[in-house]
Design a protein around this motif. Structure first.
Motif, mmCIF file in Angstrom:
data_model
loop_
_atom_site.group_PDB
_atom_site.id
_atom_site.type_symbol
_atom_site.label_atom_id
_atom_site.label_comp_id
_atom_site.label_asym_id
_atom_site.label_seq_id
_atom_site.Cartn_x
_atom_site.Cartn_y
_atom_site.Cartn_z
ATOM 1 N N TYR A 46 0.826 -1.213 0.000
ATOM 2 C CA TYR A 46 0.000 0.000 0.000
ATOM 3 C C TYR A 46 0.858 1.260 0.000
ATOM 4 O O TYR A 46 0.482 2.281 -0.591
ATOM 5 C CB TYR A 46 -0.940 0.004 1.204
ATOM 6 N N ASN A 47 2.010 1.200 0.658
ATOM 7 C CA ASN A 47 2.917 2.362 0.632
ATOM 8 C C ASN A 47 3.368 2.645 -0.801
ATOM 9 O O ASN A 47 3.371 3.797 -1.256
ATOM 10 C CB ASN A 47 4.145 2.093 1.506
ATOM 11 N N ASP A 48 3.740 1.576 -1.512
ATOM 12 C CA ASP A 48 4.138 1.721 -2.921
ATOM 13 C C ASP A 48 2.981 2.269 -3.749
ATOM 14 O O ASP A 48 3.159 3.182 -4.581
ATOM 15 C CB ASP A 48 4.556 0.369 -3.503
ATOM 16 N N LYS A 113 10.047 8.067 -1.023
ATOM 17 C CA LYS A 113 11.007 7.135 -0.422
ATOM 18 C C LYS A 113 10.736 5.684 -0.777
ATOM 19 O O LYS A 113 11.662 4.865 -0.832
ATOM 20 C CB LYS A 113 11.040 7.298 1.090
ATOM 21 N N TYR A 114 9.495 5.326 -1.036
ATOM 22 C CA TYR A 114 9.206 3.935 -1.373
ATOM 23 C C TYR A 114 9.510 3.647 -2.842
ATOM 24 O O TYR A 114 10.196 2.684 -3.164
ATOM 25 C CB TYR A 114 7.746 3.602 -1.040
ATOM 26 N N ASN A 117 13.143 3.388 -3.989
ATOM 27 C CA ASN A 117 13.829 2.106 -3.839
ATOM 28 C C ASN A 117 13.911 1.374 -5.174
ATOM 29 O O ASN A 117 14.820 0.576 -5.401
ATOM 30 C CB ASN A 117 13.104 1.223 -2.819
ATOM 31 N N TYR A 118 12.953 1.648 -6.037
ATOM 32 C CA TYR A 118 12.972 1.066 -7.380
ATOM 33 C C TYR A 118 13.770 1.962 -8.335
ATOM 34 O O TYR A 118 14.673 1.501 -9.044
ATOM 35 C CB TYR A 118 11.545 0.895 -7.918
ATOM 36 N N PHE A 119 13.419 3.237 -8.358
ATOM 37 C CA PHE A 119 14.030 4.155 -9.313
ATOM 38 C C PHE A 119 15.554 4.205 -9.198
ATOM 39 O O PHE A 119 16.256 4.186 -10.208
ATOM 40 C CB PHE A 119 13.478 5.566 -9.121
#
Length: 357
Positions: A46-48, A113-114, A117-119
């Motif tokens: 849900y954060n993502d 911030k979430y 983590n991917y970018f």
């Protein structure tokens, strides 16, 4: 699919989400999405999702796209498969998508911030992109300039092709009184001129075919035959050189597998989150607050598979001393839909989806 998902028609919800997906692996992630009872795991999802919804509102569509599974491609390459020109251009497109997402993610004053983590773990493979770009045309052919040998071979083929057509022109003129047609034809993959069968003995060459009526004999002139045989040899050399070039690029891609697979995993996960965000927009969905106290309060809840502009929303509360919910009413009054709405929404939470409340 288990019985619960069949009853609740979860497959239809997944099908709606898949419509927004732009990557092959992302689609598979959606279709294979499994429920979880781990509140920490669901909260992470849900954060993502919350940040993705915010990013899309602020910056518009994310440039995601991929039509391949790079992991499967590289696995096949390790077994000896050589990538063809179409596959190489698809890999190039995948790398370009990574570059586009990196550019998209360069938010100057925003800190997600979430999603970061991917970018921040995306890295463009400039070497592979450049090699493919220098070697393969947009029309999926190997460029003449891909190697010095290929350039020389193709120049020779071009010269021979020109010489063959010049020779055919001379033959048509030489035997113009014996022709039963006004141009050369291709028979059995070879050039031939149409000669009146009565005069075939006067033409030096190989018979490639005869017309149904028997009145025309298609003869490949000896002079042309020798040129075509030479052409065949050079075409074999071209094929060998093209295979060598494609093999070289395939090996380069395999040597970069860790970077390419990592990028693919991130892009597909972003696509997975993106698709869920677009679906949330579609159903006017919101992200719930999670609790461990075995109760729920949902307001203006609607069945996600019923037209949102027609469906009547209802409030439901259960738990914290309220251990029974009584739903009554006439036949066809919506009792089953009400129960299914609660069940589907509860299940959607276990899937980490926004819910229509």
């Amino acid at each position: 699919m288990n019985d619960i998902e069949q009853i609740l028609e979860i497959n239809k919800i997944k099908a709606e989400i898949v419509k927004f997906s732009r990557t092959l692996i992302g689609k598979n992630k959606i279709l294979n999405l499994k429920p979880s009872s781990d509140i920490v795991f669901i909260q992470q999802k849900y954060n993502d999702l919350k940040e993705m919804i915010e990013v899309l509102k602020e910056f518009g569509e994310m440039p995601l796209r991929s039509e391949i599974d790079i992991y499967d491609l590289i696995s096949n390459a390790k077994k000896g498969v050589v990538f063809d020109e179409i596959t190489l251009n698809m890999i190039k497109s995948e790398i370009q998508s990574t570059v586009d997402v990196i550019k998209y993610s360069m938010f100057n004053e925003y800190d997600y911030k979430y999603l970061n983590n991917y970018f921040l773990n995306l890295k463009a493979d400039e070497l592979v992109y450049s090699k493919i770009n220098q070697t393969i045309t947009p029309e999926n052919t190997v460029k003449d300039s891909a190697s010095k040998d290929l350039s020389q071979i193709r120049n020779k083929i071009y010269s021979l092709n020109k010489e063959i057509h010049n020779s055919l022109g001379r033959m048509l003129n030489k035997y113009k009184d014996k022709l039963s047609g006004d141009n050369f034809v291709i028979k059995n993959g070879r050039f031939a001129i149409p000669i009146n069968t009565n005069y075939k003995a006067g033409v030096d060459g190989i018979i490639q075919d005869v017309s149904d009526s028997g009145q025309t004999t298609f003869i490949e002139p000896r002079e042309v035959l020798e040129l075509e045989n030479e052409m065949y040899v050079w075409q074999l050399k071209e094929k060998e050189e093209v295979t060598r070039i494609l093999t070289e690029i395939t090996r380069l891609i395999v040597s970069h597998e860790e970077l390419l697979i990592n990028n693919s995993n991130i892009i597909s996960e972003l696509d997975f989150i993106y698709s869920k965000a677009k679906y949330a927009e579609e159903i006017y969905g919101n992200i719930p607050y999670l609790n461990k106290d075995y109760y729920f309060k949902i307001y203006n809840a609607k069945h996600p598979l019923i037209d949102k502009d027609v469906c009547v929303g209802n409030d439901y509360m259960l738990g914290k001393g309220k251990t029974l919910m009584l739903i009554s009413g006439p036949n066809a009054g919506g009792k089953t839909i009400a129960l299914k709405t609660i069940s589907i929404i509860s299940y959607m939470v276990k899937l980490g989806l926004a819910i229509p409340v």
